[in-house]
Design a protein around this motif. Structure first.
Motif, PDB file in Angstrom:
ATOM      1  N   SER A  78      -0.064  -3.444  -7.942  1.00  0.00           N
ATOM      2  CA  SER A  78       0.325  -4.942  -8.650  1.00  0.00           C
ATOM      3  C   SER A  78      -0.056  -4.698 -10.166  1.00  0.00           C
ATOM      4  O   SER A  78       0.475  -5.224 -11.005  1.00  0.00           O
ATOM      5  CB  SER A  78      -0.662  -5.957  -7.955  1.00  0.00           C
ATOM      6  OG  SER A  78      -0.476  -7.212  -8.627  1.00  0.00           O
ATOM      7  N   GLU A  79      -1.201  -4.164 -10.439  1.00  0.00           N
ATOM      8  CA  GLU A  79      -1.444  -3.955 -11.872  1.00  0.00           C
ATOM      9  C   GLU A  79      -0.323  -2.966 -12.616  1.00  0.00           C
ATOM     10  O   GLU A  79      -0.147  -3.384 -13.582  1.00  0.00           O
ATOM     11  CB  GLU A  79      -3.175  -3.132 -11.918  1.00  0.00           C
ATOM     12  CG  GLU A  79      -3.954  -3.790 -11.429  1.00  0.00           C
ATOM     13  CD  GLU A  79      -5.340  -3.177 -11.282  1.00  0.00           C
ATOM     14  OE1 GLU A  79      -5.241  -2.010 -11.944  1.00  0.00           O
ATOM     15  OE2 GLU A  79      -6.381  -3.547 -11.029  1.00  0.00           O
ATOM     16  N   HIS A  80      -0.053  -2.251 -12.016  1.00  0.00           N
ATOM     17  CA  HIS A  80       1.094  -1.218 -12.707  1.00  0.00           C
ATOM     18  C   HIS A  80       2.194  -1.995 -12.788  1.00  0.00           C
ATOM     19  O   HIS A  80       3.180  -1.761 -13.866  1.00  0.00           O
ATOM     20  CB  HIS A  80       1.328   0.144 -11.914  1.00  0.00           C
ATOM     21  CG  HIS A  80       0.311   1.208 -12.140  1.00  0.00           C
ATOM     22  ND1 HIS A  80      -0.114   1.478 -13.429  1.00  0.00           N
ATOM     23  CD2 HIS A  80      -0.318   1.730 -11.380  1.00  0.00           C
ATOM     24  CE1 HIS A  80      -0.965   2.214 -13.310  1.00  0.00           C
ATOM     25  NE2 HIS A  80      -1.388   2.677 -12.121  1.00  0.00           N
ATOM     26  N   LEU A  81       2.826  -2.649 -11.771  1.00  0.00           N
ATOM     27  CA  LEU A  81       4.060  -3.422 -11.998  1.00  0.00           C
ATOM     28  C   LEU A  81       4.000  -4.687 -13.029  1.00  0.00           C
ATOM     29  O   LEU A  81       5.257  -5.169 -13.563  1.00  0.00           O
ATOM     30  CB  LEU A  81       4.205  -4.277 -10.656  1.00  0.00           C
ATOM     31  CG  LEU A  81       4.742  -3.345  -9.339  1.00  0.00           C
ATOM     32  CD1 LEU A  81       4.504  -4.331  -8.078  1.00  0.00           C
ATOM     33  CD2 LEU A  81       6.197  -2.870  -9.706  1.00  0.00           C
ATOM     34  N   ALA A  82       2.814  -4.825 -13.503  1.00  0.00           N
ATOM     35  CA  ALA A  82       2.991  -5.899 -14.738  1.00  0.00           C
ATOM     36  C   ALA A  82       3.289  -5.366 -16.021  1.00  0.00           C
ATOM     37  O   ALA A  82       3.628  -6.000 -17.021  1.00  0.00           O
ATOM     38  CB  ALA A  82       1.512  -6.295 -15.029  1.00  0.00           C
ATOM     39  N   ARG A  83       3.412  -4.031 -16.079  1.00  0.00           N
ATOM     40  CA  ARG A  83       3.913  -3.382 -17.265  1.00  0.00           C
ATOM     41  C   ARG A  83       5.140  -2.485 -16.934  1.00  0.00           C
ATOM     42  O   ARG A  83       5.478  -1.907 -18.069  1.00  0.00           O
ATOM     43  CB  ARG A  83       2.886  -2.693 -18.314  1.00  0.00           C
ATOM     44  CG  ARG A  83       1.900  -2.004 -17.367  1.00  0.00           C
ATOM     45  CD  ARG A  83       0.873  -1.507 -18.135  1.00  0.00           C
ATOM     46  NE  ARG A  83       0.019  -0.388 -17.276  1.00  0.00           N
ATOM     47  CZ  ARG A  83       0.219   0.863 -17.490  1.00  0.00           C
ATOM     48  NH1 ARG A  83       1.176   1.258 -17.898  1.00  0.00           N
ATOM     49  NH2 ARG A  83      -0.473   1.561 -16.482  1.00  0.00           N
ATOM     50  N   LEU A  84       5.229  -1.939 -15.657  1.00  0.00           N
ATOM     51  CA  LEU A  84       5.973  -0.937 -15.567  1.00  0.00           C
ATOM     52  C   LEU A  84       7.272  -1.256 -14.384  1.00  0.00           C
ATOM     53  O   LEU A  84       6.957  -1.997 -13.602  1.00  0.00           O
ATOM     54  CB  LEU A  84       5.360   0.535 -14.886  1.00  0.00           C
ATOM     55  CG  LEU A  84       4.351   1.084 -15.693  1.00  0.00           C
ATOM     56  CD1 LEU A  84       3.523   2.089 -14.859  1.00  0.00           C
ATOM     57  CD2 LEU A  84       4.837   1.636 -16.683  1.00  0.00           C
ATOM     58  N   ALA A  89       5.797   2.321 -11.399  1.00  0.00           N
ATOM     59  CA  ALA A  89       4.876   1.881 -10.853  1.00  0.00           C
ATOM     60  C   ALA A  89       4.355   2.652  -9.813  1.00  0.00           C
ATOM     61  O   ALA A  89       3.236   2.680  -9.561  1.00  0.00           O
ATOM     62  CB  ALA A  89       5.139  -0.029 -10.687  1.00  0.00           C
ATOM     63  N   LEU A  90       5.206   2.785  -8.969  1.00  0.00           N
ATOM     64  CA  LEU A  90       4.915   3.477  -7.781  1.00  0.00           C
ATOM     65  C   LEU A  90       4.298   4.906  -8.021  1.00  0.00           C
ATOM     66  O   LEU A  90       3.287   5.360  -7.402  1.00  0.00           O
ATOM     67  CB  LEU A  90       6.002   3.690  -6.642  1.00  0.00           C
ATOM     68  CG  LEU A  90       6.335   2.134  -6.111  1.00  0.00           C
ATOM     69  CD1 LEU A  90       7.769   2.495  -5.414  1.00  0.00           C
ATOM     70  CD2 LEU A  90       5.183   1.895  -4.736  1.00  0.00           C
ATOM     71  N   ARG A  95      -0.191   8.544  -8.334  1.00  0.00           N
ATOM     72  CA  ARG A  95      -0.483   9.457  -9.227  1.00  0.00           C
ATOM     73  C   ARG A  95      -2.073   9.397  -9.462  1.00  0.00           C
ATOM     74  O   ARG A  95      -2.792  10.223  -9.662  1.00  0.00           O
ATOM     75  CB  ARG A  95       0.319   9.490 -10.647  1.00  0.00           C
ATOM     76  CG  ARG A  95       0.016  10.853 -11.290  1.00  0.00           C
ATOM     77  CD  ARG A  95       0.573  10.624 -12.799  1.00  0.00           C
ATOM     78  NE  ARG A  95       0.814  12.022 -13.289  1.00  0.00           N
ATOM     79  CZ  ARG A  95      -0.122  12.512 -14.321  1.00  0.00           C
ATOM     80  NH1 ARG A  95      -1.033  11.847 -14.441  1.00  0.00           N
ATOM     81  NH2 ARG A  95       0.181  13.531 -14.779  1.00  0.00           N
ATOM     82  N   ASN A  96      -2.585   8.087  -9.486  1.00  0.00           N
ATOM     83  CA  ASN A  96      -3.931   7.797  -9.774  1.00  0.00           C
ATOM     84  C   ASN A  96      -4.820   8.336  -8.686  1.00  0.00           C
ATOM     85  O   ASN A  96      -5.800   8.567  -8.732  1.00  0.00           O
ATOM     86  CB  ASN A  96      -4.127   6.164  -9.686  1.00  0.00           C
ATOM     87  CG  ASN A  96      -5.565   5.972  -9.933  1.00  0.00           C
ATOM     88  OD1 ASN A  96      -6.408   5.698  -9.426  1.00  0.00           O
ATOM     89  ND2 ASN A  96      -5.800   5.762 -11.393  1.00  0.00           N
TER      90      ASN A  96
END
Length: 201
Positions: A78-84, A89-90, A95-96
């Motif tokens: 959800s955090e990554h989808l805000a900017r990617l 984002a997946l 990768r994290n």
């Protein structure tokens, strides 16, 4: 927190790690399917009853913290989808996982090699991924911007493809540890489908 409780919890955590290491060595030496809980308990110098205080089954020794289930991935996605875009984002979400527990990567590779030797464990690993996918699909679907029914379908395809990329990269790294870094393997797998983002099509 009461100091005595904190000490007991740390001691319990240390024993759990030690027991998991003993079990992993048994799996590597004897084979997972051939190793019993009694074998593990004997090697660890404990009773089977004590083993079950720390792990519900011998399978839990391998799966309780095997990536990527050890990370709160829906929140991270959800955090990554805000900017990617969705695929990236997946990618960054998964990768994290190796980045966040880098110190345990030697144990990861050993665990996964054991998993790949057993049909029972491979089935359990697949079930783990299916459960993880069900937690990620509802996070991704609303971000795809199309008809709801098709967005759900596309989200399923993207999530399962991403998990396949991660799992394949992880397995490749475990079998070729020393020849390739895990993040390099993950990035290479995801770059194979770098045009998968709906926004780019």
């Amino acid at each position: 927190m009461d100091e005595s409780i904190g000490i007991r919890e740390r001691a319990r955590g240390a024993l759990r790690v030690e027991l998991a290491d003993v079990a992993l060595r048994q799996f590597e030496d004897r084979g997972y399917d051939e190793t019993t809980v009694d074998d593990i308990a004997t090697a660890a110098g404990i009773s089977p009853r004590t083993f079950y205080r720390y792990f519900g089954t011998k399978e839990d020794v391998l799966f309780s913290d095997l990536p990527p289930s050890s990370i709160d991935l829906p929140e991270l996605l959800s955090e990554h989808l805000a900017r990617l875009a969705p695929w990236e984002a997946l990618h960054q979400t998964l990768r994290n996982v190796p980045e966040s527990v880098r110190a345990q990567r030697g144990r990861w590779s050993r665990q996964l090699r054991v998993v790949n030797t057993s049909d029972t464990l491979r089935a359990g690993h697949l079930e783990q991924h299916l459960n993880l996918a069900q937690s990620l699909i509802p996070v991704l679907s609303p971000r795809l911007g199309g008809p709801a029914a098709l967005d759900d379908l596309r989200a399923r395809v993207l999530v399962h493809a991403a998990l396949t990329c991660f799992d394949t990269a992880f397995s490749h790294w475990a079998e070729h540890e020393g020849d390739i870094e895990i993040l390099e393997a993950v990035d290479a797998a995801f770059s194979t489908f770098s045009s998968a983002d709906p926004a780019q099509s």
